[in-house]
Design a protein around this motif. Structure first.
Motif, mmCIF file in Angstrom:
data_model
loop_
_atom_site.group_PDB
_atom_site.id
_atom_site.type_symbol
_atom_site.label_atom_id
_atom_site.label_comp_id
_atom_site.label_asym_id
_atom_site.label_seq_id
_atom_site.Cartn_x
_atom_site.Cartn_y
_atom_site.Cartn_z
ATOM 1 N N CYS A 15 5.388 9.025 2.456
ATOM 2 C CA CYS A 15 4.629 10.254 2.190
ATOM 3 C C CYS A 15 5.573 11.429 1.960
ATOM 4 O O CYS A 15 5.348 12.250 1.063
ATOM 5 C CB CYS A 15 3.675 10.537 3.344
ATOM 6 N N ASN A 16 6.613 11.503 2.755
ATOM 7 C CA ASN A 16 7.610 12.563 2.552
ATOM 8 C C ASN A 16 8.295 12.415 1.194
ATOM 9 O O ASN A 16 8.497 13.391 0.468
ATOM 10 C CB ASN A 16 8.642 12.526 3.673
ATOM 11 N N GLU A 17 8.629 11.182 0.839
ATOM 12 C CA GLU A 17 9.312 10.919 -0.429
ATOM 13 C C GLU A 17 8.437 11.277 -1.622
ATOM 14 O O GLU A 17 8.921 11.833 -2.624
ATOM 15 C CB GLU A 17 9.690 9.439 -0.479
ATOM 16 N N PHE A 18 7.137 10.973 -1.518
ATOM 17 C CA PHE A 18 6.223 11.199 -2.637
ATOM 18 C C PHE A 18 5.594 12.594 -2.621
ATOM 19 O O PHE A 18 4.828 12.944 -3.530
ATOM 20 C CB PHE A 18 5.099 10.164 -2.623
ATOM 21 N N GLY A 19 5.889 13.377 -1.592
ATOM 22 C CA GLY A 19 5.311 14.718 -1.510
ATOM 23 C C GLY A 19 3.834 14.708 -1.163
ATOM 24 O O GLY A 19 3.085 15.607 -1.575
ATOM 25 N N ASN A 36 0.803 -1.221 0.000
ATOM 26 C CA ASN A 36 0.000 0.000 0.000
ATOM 27 C C ASN A 36 0.835 1.270 0.000
ATOM 28 O O ASN A 36 0.502 2.240 -0.684
ATOM 29 C CB ASN A 36 -0.930 0.022 1.225
ATOM 30 N N VAL A 37 1.908 1.285 0.788
ATOM 31 C CA VAL A 37 2.594 2.560 0.998
ATOM 32 C C VAL A 37 3.820 2.750 0.115
ATOM 33 O O VAL A 37 4.291 3.888 -0.039
ATOM 34 C CB VAL A 37 2.979 2.742 2.486
ATOM 35 N N ASP A 38 4.342 1.682 -0.487
ATOM 36 C CA ASP A 38 5.520 1.835 -1.339
ATOM 37 C C ASP A 38 5.179 2.206 -2.773
ATOM 38 O O ASP A 38 6.065 2.546 -3.557
ATOM 39 C CB ASP A 38 6.356 0.546 -1.337
ATOM 40 N N ARG A 91 -0.914 4.151 -5.552
ATOM 41 C CA ARG A 91 -1.807 3.464 -4.616
ATOM 42 C C ARG A 91 -1.948 4.261 -3.311
ATOM 43 O O ARG A 91 -3.057 4.437 -2.787
ATOM 44 C CB ARG A 91 -1.268 2.065 -4.338
ATOM 45 N N LEU A 92 -0.823 4.754 -2.799
ATOM 46 C CA LEU A 92 -0.866 5.512 -1.549
ATOM 47 C C LEU A 92 -1.655 6.806 -1.721
ATOM 48 O O LEU A 92 -2.441 7.191 -0.845
ATOM 49 C CB LEU A 92 0.558 5.814 -1.082
ATOM 50 N N ARG A 93 -1.477 7.489 -2.866
ATOM 51 C CA ARG A 93 -2.249 8.717 -3.096
ATOM 52 C C ARG A 93 -3.737 8.427 -3.167
ATOM 53 O O ARG A 93 -4.561 9.174 -2.616
ATOM 54 C CB ARG A 93 -1.784 9.380 -4.401
ATOM 55 N N ALA A 94 -4.105 7.331 -3.831
ATOM 56 C CA ALA A 94 -5.521 6.987 -3.938
ATOM 57 C C ALA A 94 -6.117 6.692 -2.569
ATOM 58 O O ALA A 94 -7.250 7.094 -2.253
ATOM 59 C CB ALA A 94 -5.689 5.786 -4.869
ATOM 60 N N ILE A 95 -5.360 5.976 -1.745
ATOM 61 C CA ILE A 95 -5.846 5.666 -0.395
ATOM 62 C C ILE A 95 -6.050 6.942 0.404
ATOM 63 O O ILE A 95 -7.098 7.137 1.037
ATOM 64 C CB ILE A 95 -4.853 4.727 0.322
ATOM 65 N N MET A 96 -5.076 7.831 0.370
ATOM 66 C CA MET A 96 -5.205 9.054 1.169
ATOM 67 C C MET A 96 -6.285 9.969 0.611
ATOM 68 O O MET A 96 -6.918 10.718 1.372
ATOM 69 C CB MET A 96 -3.862 9.773 1.252
#
Length: 368
Positions: A244-248, A209-211, A215-220
């Protein structure tokens, strides 16, 4: 007779605590705790042992950081040295983490009795390291304690000798019931929930989910939609914060999302037991919400804990914003029937301890 509990990740301690305490009531074992260090948070470390009333581990390997394979290699070498010196009669491993696999691989080399607590769970998703760990450990274990009927079915299909398998119930729920009375009012844990009519809890940490940034943006995005209805408290996992920090992805900008550092077991239980709904990708949280009859939305494509779904507490949802918001709305509909799965009654550790004593008796008489 020496028994070694091998633990390394936070859920392992939750599962070990009730069994350690039950075995202390019986005089057949000299218990030793071996902590690999797989998940180590210096701020939470002592709190965990204090809350569970456990002694500090006699053996601490301090193996943390690095890739999964790097950790596994270092654990194999370190555990091999320990077991060759101590020569225990029994090794108890918990769940499906790297520490569990490492201890199992070494234990069978020395022909120690290998006990797997929480056996038989299957997601049928081999992209998850935990799934591979479960399959290998169950193949090696001499005694397998199962949490739900699906575990019995899976082990039977895989050809595991049914004489090795015991339907003992869910030991995680032993800890949950034991410490419910020690929980605090939710406003003591999170003052920002004062004068709030309902809130949710979010835990998110799985690499799947987080890597993945999309996918992480869609979840948030889905969480942001839910947080428009009521606050969502998110004790944030270090891995998730880092991604989250890495992806902004600016979590602080999501209105209604309350970010927290990781919480102790009892503080987290205080939050969950009073929540209107819990969103998670954690296996243990699925089980705890089922035992508490709290609606749970699991943001995953599969679950190795189908009993949480059939009991009516849990539902799977794809990592899409609309799907997440819709699943939460469905979970909150009044009149949903929920039941607690069989043998999730707080007495699993006692059943396992009694069975282990029978195994000791059989071993002693076989050698007589």
């Amino acid at each position: 007779m020496r028994l070694i509990h091998v633990v390394g990740a936070r859920p392992n301690f939750v599962k070990m605590a009730p069994l350690y305490q039950e075995l202390e009531k019986r005089s057949a074992f000299k218990q030793t705790i071996l902590h690999t260090g797989q998940h180590f948070d210096p701020e939470m470390y002592q709190v965990f042992f204090d809350q569970f009333g456990l002694p500090k581990p006699e053996i601490e390997l301090g193996i943390t950081g690095g890739s999964v394979n790097d950790q596994l290699a270092r654990m194999l070498s370190a555990i091999d040295k320990i077991l060759s010196n101590l020569e225990p009669s029994m090794i108890v491993v918990y769940g499906d983490v790297t520490s569990t696999l490492a201890a199992a691989l070494v234990a069978v080399r020395y022909s120690h009795l290998l006990v797997h607590v929480e056996a038989g769970l299957r997601s049928f998703d081999n992209s998850m390291p935990e799934e591979i760990n479960r399959i290998v450990v169950d193949r090696l274990a001499h005694r397998l304690y199962v949490t739900e009927q699906s575990g019995i079915d899976h082990l039977s299909t895989e050809g595991v000798d049914p004489g090795k398998v015991v339907f003992a119930g869910n030991i995680m729920i032993d800890s949950l019931y034991r410490y419910l009375s020690k929980t605090s009012p939710v406003t003591d844990i999170e003052p920002r929930l004062s004068d709030i009519n309902g809130y949710g809890v979010l835990t998110l940490h799985r690499p799947g989910n987080v890597d993945n940034e999309l996918r992480l943006r869609a979840i948030m995005d889905g969480i942001a939609r839910v947080a428009q209805q009521f606050p969502i408290v998110m004790p944030i996992h270090p891995r998730t914060r880092g991604r989250c920090n890495e992806f902004g992805i600016a979590l602080e900008s999501i209105e209604g999302l309350i970010l927290r550092d990781p919480l102790s077991y009892i503080d987290m239980l205080s939050l969950v037991k009073n929540a209107s709904v819990v969103l998670t990708d954690s296996g243990g949280v699925q089980e705890e919400t089922a035992a508490l009859s709290i609606p749970c939305v699991t943001i995953r494509d599969n679950t190795e804990r189908p009993a949480t779904i059939t009991c009516g507490a849990n539902r799977l949802v794809a990592p899409h914003a609309e799907a997440i918001a819709g699943a939460v709305a469905e979970a909150l509909k009044p009149g949903s029937d929920m039941s607690v799965p069989p043998l999730w009654d707080g007495n699993t550790a006692s059943r396992i301890a009694d069975d282990l004593l029978q195994q000791v008796w059989a071993m002693e008489h076989a050698c007589a």
